[in-house]
Design an enzyme around this catalytic site. Structure first.
Site, PDB file in Angstrom:
ATOM      1  N   ASN A 191      42.996  35.232  29.129  1.00  0.00           N
ATOM      2  CA  ASN A 191      41.618  34.496  28.834  1.00  0.00           C
ATOM      3  C   ASN A 191      40.614  35.731  29.502  1.00  0.00           C
ATOM      4  O   ASN A 191      39.358  34.908  30.149  1.00  0.00           O
ATOM      5  CB  ASN A 191      41.692  33.391  30.136  1.00  0.00           C
ATOM      6  CG  ASN A 191      42.253  33.961  31.837  1.00  0.00           C
ATOM      7  OD1 ASN A 191      42.186  35.586  31.755  1.00  0.00           O
ATOM      8  ND2 ASN A 191      42.611  33.471  32.737  1.00  0.00           N
ATOM      9  N   LYS A 217      38.670  41.964  31.312  1.00  0.00           N
ATOM     10  CA  LYS A 217      40.105  42.013  30.881  1.00  0.00           C
ATOM     11  C   LYS A 217      40.572  43.048  29.837  1.00  0.00           C
ATOM     12  O   LYS A 217      39.630  43.039  29.128  1.00  0.00           O
ATOM     13  CB  LYS A 217      41.157  40.463  31.456  1.00  0.00           C
ATOM     14  CG  LYS A 217      41.006  40.524  32.365  1.00  0.00           C
ATOM     15  CD  LYS A 217      42.217  39.148  32.440  1.00  0.00           C
ATOM     16  CE  LYS A 217      41.932  38.391  34.010  1.00  0.00           C
ATOM     17  NZ  LYS A 217      42.459  37.194  33.981  1.00  0.00           N
ATOM     18  N   HIS A 239      37.922  38.054  34.705  1.00  0.00           N
ATOM     19  CA  HIS A 239      38.498  37.320  35.822  1.00  0.00           C
ATOM     20  C   HIS A 239      37.181  37.445  36.420  1.00  0.00           C
ATOM     21  O   HIS A 239      35.858  38.131  36.524  1.00  0.00           O
ATOM     22  CB  HIS A 239      39.222  38.792  36.242  1.00  0.00           C
ATOM     23  CG  HIS A 239      38.813  38.527  37.791  1.00  0.00           C
ATOM     24  ND1 HIS A 239      39.996  37.495  38.936  1.00  0.00           N
ATOM     25  CD2 HIS A 239      38.538  39.169  39.283  1.00  0.00           C
ATOM     26  CE1 HIS A 239      40.462  37.801  40.255  1.00  0.00           C
ATOM     27  NE2 HIS A 239      38.899  38.274  40.426  1.00  0.00           N
ATOM     28  N   GLU A 297      38.214  42.315  46.591  1.00  0.00           N
ATOM     29  CA  GLU A 297      38.073  43.023  45.729  1.00  0.00           C
ATOM     30  C   GLU A 297      37.009  43.920  45.028  1.00  0.00           C
ATOM     31  O   GLU A 297      37.608  44.577  44.808  1.00  0.00           O
ATOM     32  CB  GLU A 297      38.237  41.423  44.308  1.00  0.00           C
ATOM     33  CG  GLU A 297      39.508  40.168  44.275  1.00  0.00           C
ATOM     34  CD  GLU A 297      39.340  39.470  43.200  1.00  0.00           C
ATOM     35  OE1 GLU A 297      38.210  39.493  42.665  1.00  0.00           O
ATOM     36  OE2 GLU A 297      40.134  38.586  43.671  1.00  0.00           O
TER      37      GLU A 297
HETATM   38  P1  IDP Z   1      42.151  32.743  37.544  1.00  0.00           P
HETATM   39  O1  IDP Z   1      41.783  33.914  36.826  1.00  0.00           O
HETATM   40  O2  IDP Z   1      42.063  31.056  36.994  1.00  0.00           O
HETATM   41  O3  IDP Z   1      41.039  32.366  39.150  1.00  0.00           O
HETATM   42  P2  IDP Z   1      44.576  32.413  39.146  1.00  0.00           P
HETATM   43  O4  IDP Z   1      45.205  31.263  38.997  1.00  0.00           O
HETATM   44  O5  IDP Z   1      43.988  32.808  39.950  1.00  0.00           O
HETATM   45  O6  IDP Z   1      42.855  31.677  37.356  1.00  0.00           O
HETATM   46  O7  IDP Z   1      45.349  33.635  38.272  1.00  0.00           O
HETATM   47  C1  IDP Z   1      45.436  34.381  37.730  1.00  0.00           C
HETATM   48  C2  IDP Z   1      45.401  35.381  35.939  1.00  0.00           C
HETATM   49  O8  IDP Z   1      46.626  35.091  35.951  1.00  0.00           O
HETATM   50  C3  IDP Z   1      44.883  34.465  35.133  1.00  0.00           C
HETATM   51  O9  IDP Z   1      43.400  34.702  35.235  1.00  0.00           O
HETATM   52  C4  IDP Z   1      45.887  34.482  33.918  1.00  0.00           C
HETATM   53  O10 IDP Z   1      45.511  35.646  33.480  1.00  0.00           O
HETATM   54  C5  IDP Z   1      47.247  34.586  34.820  1.00  0.00           C
HETATM   55  N1  IDP Z   1      47.658  33.535  34.903  1.00  0.00           N
HETATM   56  C6  IDP Z   1      47.965  32.009  35.813  1.00  0.00           C
HETATM   57  N2  IDP Z   1      48.435  31.383  35.280  1.00  0.00           N
HETATM   58  C7  IDP Z   1      49.315  32.480  34.076  1.00  0.00           C
HETATM   59  C8  IDP Z   1      50.365  31.426  33.546  1.00  0.00           C
HETATM   60  O11 IDP Z   1      51.067  30.372  33.890  1.00  0.00           O
HETATM   61  N3  IDP Z   1      51.028  32.014  32.830  1.00  0.00           N
HETATM   62  C9  IDP Z   1      49.926  33.335  32.260  1.00  0.00           C
HETATM   63  N4  IDP Z   1      49.243  33.963  32.980  1.00  0.00           N
HETATM   64  C10 IDP Z   1      48.581  33.180  34.370  1.00  0.00           C
END
Ligand code: IDP
Length: 161
Positions: A123, A20, A126, A137
């Site tokens: 984070n 990212k 992805h 994707e």
């Molecule tokens: P993942 O990336 O670990 O699969 P997902 O639940 O699919 O997690 O969420 C996609 C992305 O959305 C996360 O990587 C993160 O960047 C963002 N995200 C998820 N939950 C939150 C939140 O509570 N606050 C801000 N960003 C979030």
């Protein structure tokens, strides 16, 4: 069985991984590729791309309506993303293990998010969460001719049979 044949015949599992904008700006591309390579996974496509809003909306469609959705779209479109396709046995779950948990503070050390991140919204990386999402994707981010058929061939040193 750890099968060399499926790796060579392009029937191997694939996953979509994207560094990212925070990971790119923090110069973590080399570090991250290094971890995937050292595991024995095979890079079959990659590019630096600043995603359009439309691409970001499609990519994160499942999160539409959630409180963090708009912020997530702003963030993912804010700068270059390093998009990759990796191949290997059980690569979807292996990539998720290398990446760690969604929340970097809850993610174990020696995972990418555990080692380099603090916030859920920053984070770093992805990775597709299933083989099906991986296919979706990869099709979304890559044209067919952007994925190589036979890259580096070290299968006999990674797989048994
Ligand atoms: P993942 O990336 O670990 O699969 P997902 O639940 O699919 O997690 O969420 C996609 C992305 O959305 C996360 O990587 C993160 O960047 C963002 N995200 C998820 N939950 C939150 C939140 O509570 N606050 C801000 N960003 C979030």
């Amino acid at each position: 069985q750890c099968c060399k044949k499926e790796q060579e015949e392009n029937t191997a599992e694939r996953t979509f991984v994207a560094i990212k904008p925070d990971g790119v700006q923090r110069k973590l591309i080399g570090e991250i590729i290094g971890r995937f390579e050292k595991k024995g996974l095979k890079l079959v496509g990659c590019k630096l791309i600043q995603p359009s809003r439309k691409l970001a909306e499609k990519h994160y469609a499942e999160h539409k309506g959630k409180p963090f959705y708009e912020g997530l779209l702003d963030f993912i479109t804010s700068g270059p993303v390093f998009a990759m396709v990796w191949e290997g046995k059980e690569v979807v779950s292996t990539a998720r293990s290398l990446i760690g948990l969604t929340d970097p503070l809850k993610s174990p050390m020696n995972t990418i998010r555990g080692d380099f991140g603090i916030c859920v919204g920053r984070n770093i990386i992805h990775g597709s969460d299933s083989v099906e999402s991986g296919k979706r994707e990869i099709n979304l981010w890559f044209a067919k001719n952007e994925i190589v058929k036979s890259g580096v061939t070290i299968e006999k040193w990674i797989y048994e049979n």
